[in-house]
Enzyme design. Structure first.
Site, PDB file in Angstrom:
ATOM      1  N   GLU A 261       0.850  -1.266  -0.004  1.00 47.71           N
ATOM      2  CA  GLU A 261       0.021  -0.142  -0.200  1.00 47.71           C
ATOM      3  C   GLU A 261       0.685   1.219  -0.124  1.00 47.71           C
ATOM      4  OE1 GLU A 261      -3.499   0.290  -0.312  1.00 47.71           O
ATOM      5  OE2 GLU A 261      -3.421  -1.781  -0.587  1.00 47.71           O
TER       6      GLU A 261
ATOM      7  N   SER B 161     -47.363 -31.972  39.856  1.00 47.52           N
ATOM      8  CA  SER B 161     -47.016 -32.480  41.196  1.00 47.52           C
ATOM      9  C   SER B 161     -45.558 -31.856  41.479  1.00 47.52           C
ATOM     10  CB  SER B 161     -47.144 -33.812  41.070  1.00 47.52           C
ATOM     11  OG  SER B 161     -48.463 -34.246  40.813  1.00 47.52           O
TER      12      SER B 161
END
Length: 805
Positions: free
Chosen positions: A90, A471
């Site tokens: 770059e 239950s």
């Protein structure tokens, strides 16, 4: 001579005029384009969006959440080979220029003129200016503003800071669908399954090729272009003396080596858990913090326990489903004149049901049904070229009767143990359920599974499904009784009862599961054998408003309607709430907060949330100077008398030893629990615990309907608990439940609850009593009355020991 001097005078004057005009023009343009330049000072405090990561208790990665997948890495931690690759690709003069590179501009101009190809000359500083502060529009105005900003940035920040911003901000494409990669650290993980510090020369060079256009150098769609660009960057790295020629030549010979990571090895097992964590973080801190805040979340999940829990639940659901027969193929595909593999690949398969595989029926014969397994997909997303075939032998589909499988039918199969190329026929169960495993002392959730398949349904039945506990709610009723005067030896009538309703309403006549009644029994017997009639009488005597208060304390219901049917679990709650309530019984009656998260840290490592809020006295000492050792102070609320909690635990141990969950006896460890079955068997439950692990299981259809005439919590949910607890407690010592100070253990007759005589052995147990209470020496049953029992005048009064209701 005079002419010469005059000529140079005119030339100097013209030059001066041109200089002034040029300076004025330059000043004008500088003034014009500087008017609304963004403030580059914002870069000093820039905090880029960073992904949030969730880790299991053992540190393994569970999930990541981000809009831009980024792991921010300081420049000091950036590997030199990565820096070298990006500078070569770059901006090779980055550390020499002042923001604009004249040499690069000339080089780009000559290259463009010579080859006709468009080559940019933007420096890394200019790219930072564009990416952070400007738009991406391709205009001369933007380029001028970009150059001016680059000069300002160079004057304000160090080269290292500028490079750090660049390497963490750049977009580097998408290799896994939906995962937009920003910065080299995240890209290294997704492209190569490596930390950025493990990248080789060729790998770093490939990443450096991507800023020019990730789609132009896609590793699968543009492989040759990607190789050419990578090799060009490797050449530049050698030319710039970052690597030797020999290293460059060797790196160029390497393939791209892109190997997308399997980011979350526990994802298939833990997806319900991680989604619940994601939802909690979002509710606590908001979407922006979740997806951009870079949070580090340490979850409570134990991956091994999660895998055991999921297998136990799935096996239980499949066991029930297969007992109710074959329903047919998933779908059918047309195999006429085409590759069966491509036809099979078109059918969506559940991704979290391994080791199941989707397969297409190819024909019958050869000792069974011939199938072709759905081809696996390559990293590129393309259908793999390999074709696997196998056979479903008669043994592998016996459970389905005689399924009429025809060519083109798509079915699920699972490899049979020891049978190479042989598979067992499978089908997605219609029934669903959930399982939660929790540390009863801290509330840390070790495992949570909210259904058969998250890919099929994201609805979490552990936390979102409101179902009747049946239950399994009874221990709350009995805890209220024991806390208000009853003892485990107190006698309650197991006889018919009718509850008169208000004007215009029908009376309610409850019954036991087996439709029978058995006369007077102890409280212990009522829980161990889950007697509805005894529970209703007990609830009448204790008073439903008081039971509603206990239900609130235990977190089962927030605001329970204080009517008698609720004593049998007629209200709706969740598996998570039930496991939390049972955990409070196991830990001695202390309130706990269930949690899936241990700790959350922000992007700089500061802890912003911690589940464990216990105070540590003496932990802040600089050094030891003979003082007492540090102490953790637990100031959590006591929701139940510790002695009552132990009495309830002891009674629930009896459920495993002699009651409705005797299946769990074979584990051979101290266990307590309670089964639950609702009206018409629409829900089946088991909730129980050891001293250090609580677990709850629920099974039922999402649209409630009967599980079958003979379905019970003991028959459907308890076997799942057995399979899970066998492995979860395998290496745990058989630690008994802790007996709190003050409890008296007295041997009593199991049937009558009376004090055992000196000669009695069989049929007796050690029963837990509080100070000031004791078992009766004898008991005479009252005369039975055919008339229904009457409601006490004051149902909210505290129950008395030995009550007969």
């Amino acid at each position: 001579m005079r002419l010469i001097l005059r000529f140079f005078g005119i030339l100097f004057s013209a030059g001066a005029v041109l200089f002034v005009v040029g300076a004025a023009a330059g000043g004008y343009f500088y003034w014009k384009y500087s008017q609304d330049l963004p403030d580059h000072a914002a870069l000093a405090n820039y905090e880029p969006p960073v992904m949030t990561r969730i880790h299991a208790a053992d540190g393994s990665l569970l999930a990541e959440y981000a809009r831009e997948r980024r792991l921010y890495l300081p420049i000091q931690a950036m590997p030199k080979i990565v820096v070298a690759a990006f500078l070569s690709a770059e901006d090779k003069n980055f550390y020499k220029h002042g923001g604009i590179d004249p040499e690069g501009i000339v080089r780009a101009f000559l290259t463009n003129a010579k080859s006709g190809k468009r080559q940019g000359a933007s420096t890394i500083t200019q790219q930072v200016a564009k990416n952070f502060l400007l738009s991406s529009e391709q205009t001369y105005d933007r380029k001028i503003r970009e150059a001016l900003l680059a000069l300002r940035i160079e004057a304000a920040y160090s080269k290292d800071k500028i490079l750090e911003l660049y390497l963490n901000e750049i977009f580097l494409g998408t290799i896994v669908p939906g995962r937009n990669l920003h910065g080299v650290a995240a890209a290294a993980l997704d492209y190569f399954g490596k930390s950025v510090h493990e990248l080789t020369i060729n790998e770093a060079a490939y990443l450096a090729a991507l800023p020019k256009g990730p789609n132009n150098y896609h590793p699968y769609r543009k492989t040759q272009a990607a190789l050419d660009r990578r090799n060009e960057i490797i050449r530049l790295m050698a030319e710039n003396s970052y690597i030797t020629k020999e290293e460059a030549d060797s790196a160029k010979k390497m393939p791209l080596g892109v190997n997308p990571r399997v980011a979350f090895p526990n994802a298939a097992n833990a997806n319900y858990f991680t989604e619940e964590v994601r939802r909690e973080i979002s509710e606590r801190y908001g979407e922006k913090k979740l997806y951009e805040g870079g949070l580090s979340v340490r979850a409570t999940l134990d991956p091994k326990m999660q895998a055991w829990a999921r297998k136990a639940l799935v096996d239980g659901l499949v066991r029930y489903d297969q007992a109710h027969g074959w329903r047919g193929a998933v779908t059918k595909v047309d195999l006429t004149g085409r590759d069966w593999g491509m036809a099979a690949a078109e059918v969506p398969a559940l991704g979290d049901v391994a080791p199941w595989r989707l397969a297409v029926v190819l024909g019958n014969g050869g000792g069974g049904v011939q199938v072709g397994l759905q081809p696996k997909r390559e990293a590129s997303g393309q259908v793999g070229k390999d074709r696997e075939t196998g056979v479903i032998p008669p043994d592998g589909m016996r459970w389905a009767g005689r399924p009429n499988l025809q060519p083109g039918d798509m079915v699920y199969v699972e490899a049979m143990d020891g049978g190479r190329g042989q598979y067992r026929l499978r089908q997605k169960p219609e029934v669903s359920g959930a399982i939660v495993a929790m540390d009863p002392n801290t509330g840390r959730v070790h495992a949570m599974v909210g259904g058969f398949s998250y890919d099929e349904s994201e609805f979490n039945r552990a936390t979102q499904a409101m179902r009747q506990p049946g239950s399994s709610f009874k221990p709350i009723v009995y805890s209220a009784a024991l806390d208000n005067g009853y003892t485990p030896s107190s006698i309650v009538q197991d006889t018919p009862i009718t509850i008169e309703a208000g004007p215009g309403q029908e009376a309610w006549t409850p019954s036991n599961y087996d439709g029978k009644s058995g006369g007077p029994h102890t409280l212990r017997y009522g829980i161990e054998h889950s007697k509805n009639l005894m529970t209703v009488r007990l609830a009448k005597d204790v008073g439903m408003p008081l039971i509603a208060e206990y239900a609130r304390r235990f977190g089962v219901y927030d605001d329970m309607l204080p009517v008698l049917p609720m004593s049998l679990g007629a209200g709706e709650t969740t598996v998570m709430r039930m496991v939390t309530a049972y955990s409070m019984l196991a830990n001695g009656g202390r309130r706990i907060r269930p949690t899936l998260i241990d700790r959350i840290q922000d992007r700089i490592g500061e802890t912003i949330y911690r589940h464990d809020n216990r105070k540590c006295i003496g932990c802040d000492a600089e050094k030891w100077s003979g003082q007492d050792e540090p102490k953790l102070v637990d100031d959590s609320e006591q929701v139940l008398d510790p002695l009552t909690a132990y009495q309830m635990v002891s009674i629930m141990e009896g459920v495993v030893q002699r009651g409705t969950a005797t299946l769990l006896k074979q584990i051979g460890k101290p266990l307590a629990g309670k089964t639950g079955t609702t009206n018409d068997a629409k829900d089946a439950w088991f909730v129980g615990f050891s001293p250090d692990l609580a677990v709850g299981i629920y099974i039922g259809f999402d649209k409630p309907r009967s599980l079958g005439d003979r379905a019970t919590g003991g028959g459907l949910a308890a076997p799942i608990a057995l399979e899970f607890l066998k492995v979860a407690l395998k290496d745990k010592p058989p630690t008994p439940f802790r007996v709190p100070p003050g409890v008296k253990l007295i041997r009593v007759n199991l049937a009558s609850g009376t004090r055992a005589g000196s000669g009695e052995g069989a049929g007796t147990i050690l029963e837990a009593f509080k100070p000031g209470t004791a078992p009766p020496d004898s008991y005479v049953a009252p005369a039975q009355s055919a008339a229904p029992a009457a409601v006490p005048a004051d149902p909210d009064r505290a129950a008395q020991a030995g009550g007969l209701y």
